[in-house]
Design an enzyme around this catalytic site. Structure first.
Site, mmCIF file in Angstrom:
data_model
loop_
_atom_site.group_PDB
_atom_site.id
_atom_site.type_symbol
_atom_site.label_atom_id
_atom_site.label_comp_id
_atom_site.label_asym_id
_atom_site.label_seq_id
_atom_site.Cartn_x
_atom_site.Cartn_y
_atom_site.Cartn_z
ATOM 1 N N ASP A 160 0.831 -1.206 0.000
ATOM 2 C CA ASP A 160 0.000 0.000 0.000
ATOM 3 C C ASP A 160 0.870 1.262 0.000
ATOM 4 O OD1 ASP A 160 -2.844 0.920 0.414
ATOM 5 O OD2 ASP A 160 -1.947 1.885 2.165
ATOM 6 N N GLU B 267 14.537 -14.841 0.197
ATOM 7 C CA GLU B 267 14.997 -15.916 1.086
ATOM 8 C C GLU B 267 14.066 -17.116 0.979
ATOM 9 O OE1 GLU B 267 14.912 -14.164 4.979
ATOM 10 O OE2 GLU B 267 16.586 -12.811 4.520
HETATM 11 C C1 NOJ Z 1 -4.628 2.787 -0.879
HETATM 12 C C2 NOJ Z 1 -5.763 1.891 -0.547
HETATM 13 O O1 NOJ Z 1 -6.118 1.159 -1.692
HETATM 14 C C3 NOJ Z 1 -6.876 2.765 -0.034
HETATM 15 O O2 NOJ Z 1 -8.055 2.049 0.135
HETATM 16 C C4 NOJ Z 1 -6.427 3.420 1.256
HETATM 17 O O3 NOJ Z 1 -7.409 4.335 1.678
HETATM 18 C C5 NOJ Z 1 -5.108 4.160 1.082
HETATM 19 N N1 NOJ Z 1 -4.149 3.424 0.334
HETATM 20 C C6 NOJ Z 1 -4.487 4.484 2.430
HETATM 21 O O4 NOJ Z 1 -3.999 3.328 3.028
#
Ligand code: NOJ
Length: 551
Positions: free
Chosen positions: A213, A264
């Site tokens: 993310d 790894e």
């Molecule tokens: C991207 C994620 O897909 C989204 O749903 C989220 O709100 C933001 N990153 C923050 O983590």
């Protein structure tokens, strides 16, 4: 513990991810096994045969960690546990075993840019004084202005408003998203080390990969004085790696360390960056084999249903994938955007948030056109070299639930924009499994987001029985795709009108998509699937086909 299911239905191919069809599960909206209105891990396990029947190669599981759900689970309290409302670590192992047994790999979502404000480290940081080691794991600064009452910089949050929130002793902390999501300080060795431990924790349990993310936001230039960004809008990033917050060159040092850990394992764990990089070459940096290995390409998801746009996006991304050595990724829908069956039924250029504010009434959505285009776009996408990411419910042809009452909205975007944007709840409404059971078989109690009456005919059970349904179409396309998979190249077939996209994959597998009003003749060969009915043997508007050429 894991030895048994490592040897089950999975292909031993270490490169399984290169051309995988990956199905995203937003766990709180997939299937509820314990009647609390929230989907959970045992609910997914119980649907393993459904997932197998789809013909996908992998599941990407959105966050399932303990969380107050300030941002749909992307506010993580503990990276090495399961939200008790969703199950236990044993339930996680059970889900992984069931998926592996079904020949399906599992990618988990990891959220390294920020934790939740309930994470033990953030609680320690709040209890500790300014300048302490506990505060150094996050990004705390004194305010500006004569009495420090102004934020340390003009940086804005993705969800609206300042990216800084003040705490009781007067200092401020940075959050690129909601105030409940404080950003980690990735210059801090303890933070770096801890995430390597988290990668090992899940890899040891047997997960096959990670979706990372906000990969483009982790490295920040925190040197004083904090610099303004060239454009305050957090969605816009310069393409030279010098922005103080996003897509900085130094972020790749982090992923080089991650790659060593992922390698790894046997097979090496896959990783895909959620990196909103400004250009395809910048995105390719995340996808290097010495980095995460793959990066999301959201270009199709952001494009209108237009042949020129689709053609350019495909050509550019295949060329860039060639440079990095990664395979391309393709996405049409996710938990963050209006579903593509709705997008394509709206006039090009429409402001989706304004449309949602109107409850989906203005402008009116043409669902027939939207679904026809969505099916055609999916067939086109599934023909491309690289991996395709599908979002739960698109296989049912679900539309956006645009008229959710304001009182049920959960997305922090709603409050943070002063109720000017409804946000992303309309694509996160729990799935309909049957037409006739309460709550369409998702749960036996009111789901956390209400389902509309029109979900009934789109339920899994209704579509199971209908050979022309979108569900059966996805199943057929995904099965054929496995059989037809060939080298990661394509050749464009010229000679059509500009509103037709036609390419051929090695082995004589043709993909033809008609964006325009005039019917198109198909090449000689076996028509193995079409996204909608042919008209007198020709491909009508908003329809795509796969044809295996006579050899
Ligand atoms: C991207 C994620 O897909 C989204 O749903 C989220 O709100 C933001 N990153 C923050 O983590």
């Amino acid at each position: 513990m894991n030895a048994e299911f490592h040897q089950t239905g999975l292909s031993p191919d270490a490169d399984w991810w290169r051309q995988a069809a990956v199905y995203q599960i937003y766990p709180r909206s997939f299937a509820d096994s314990n009647a609390d209105g929230l989907g959970d891990l045992p609910g997914i396990t119980a649907k393993a045969s459904y997932l197998q029947s789809l013909g996908i190669e992998a599941v990407w599981l959105s966050p399932f960690y303990p969380s107050a759900l300030a941002d749909g689970g992307y506010d993580v309290d503990d990276y090495r546990d399961v939200d008790p409302r969703l199950g236990t670590l044993e339930d996680f192992d059970g889900l992984l075993a069931a998926l592996h047994h079904a020949g399906i790999r599992l990618i988990v979502d990891i959220v390294p840019n920020h934790s939740s404000n309930r994470h033990v480290w953030f609680r320690e940081a709040l209890a500790a004084p300014p300048g302490s080691a506990a505060r150094e794991r996050y990004i705390f600064r004194d305010g500006t202005g004569p009495d420090g009452s102004q934020p340390p910089s003009d940086w804005l949050s993705h969800f609206g408003g300042s990216a800084w929130t003040q705490v009781a002793d007067g200092q401020w902390y940075l959050h690129l998203f909601s105030p409940e999501q404080p950003d980690f300080n990735w210059d801090n060795p303890e933070v770096r080390e801890d995430f390597l431990g988290t990668l090992r924790f899940w890899s040891d349990r047997g997960v096959d990969g990670f979706r990372v993310d906000v990969a483009h936001g982790m490295a920040k230039d925190l040197s004083e004085p904090l610099r303004s960004r060239p454009t305050p809008d957090p969605r816009i990033t310069p393409d030279d790696g010098t922005d103080p917050l996003f897509d900085r060159d130094d972020v790749h040092r982090i992923f080089a360390e991650w790659r060593k850990v992922l390698n790894e394992y046997d097979p090496p764990r896959a990783a895909v960056a959620e990196a909103w990089a400004p250009t395809a070459p910048r995105r390719a940096l995340y996808a290097r084999p010495t980095g995460l290995g793959q990066a999301f390409n959201f270009d199709l998801l952001e494009a209108n249903w237009e042949p020129e746009t689709f053609g350019t996006i495909i050509a550019t991304n295949l060329a860039e994938a060639g440079l990095s050595g990664a395979s391309s990724t393709w996405v049409l829908s996710s938990h963050d955007v209006v579903r593509h069956a709705s997008r394509y039924g709206l006039p090009p250029g429409v402001d989706f948030q304004a449309w949602l504010l109107s409850g989906g009434s203005s402008p009116a959505e043409d669902r027939n056109v939207g679904l026809a285009r969505a099916r055609a776009a999916t067939l086109l996408m599934l023909a491309l070299p690289g991996s395709s990411y599908l979002y739960q419910g698109e296989e049912l042809g679900l539309f956006e639930v645009a008229d959710l009452p304001e009182s049920v909205l959960q997305d922090p975007i709603w409050a943070r924009t002063g109720q000017r944007e409804k946000g992303r709840d309309g694509c996160r409404v729990p799935l309909p499994w049957t037409a006739d059971a309460p709550f369409f078989g998702f749960s036996t109690t009111q789901p956390h987001l209400p389902q509309p009456a029109w979900f009934g005919p789109l339920s899994v059970a209704s579509q199971d029985a209908d050979p022309g349904s979108t569900l059966q179409f996805y199943r057929r396309a995904l099965r054929l795709r496995r059989k037809l998979r060939s080298a990661e190249t394509l050749s464009w077939v010229q000679g059509h009108r500009p509103d037709v996209l036609h390419f051929v994959r090695p082995g004589g597998w043709h993909s033809i998509s008609n964006f325009g009003p005039e019917p198109v003749a198909l090449p000689e060969g076996e028509v193995v699937i079409t996204s909608g009915p042919l008209v007198k043997g020709t491909l009508p508007v908003d329809t795509a086909a796969w044809v295996i050429a006579d050899s």
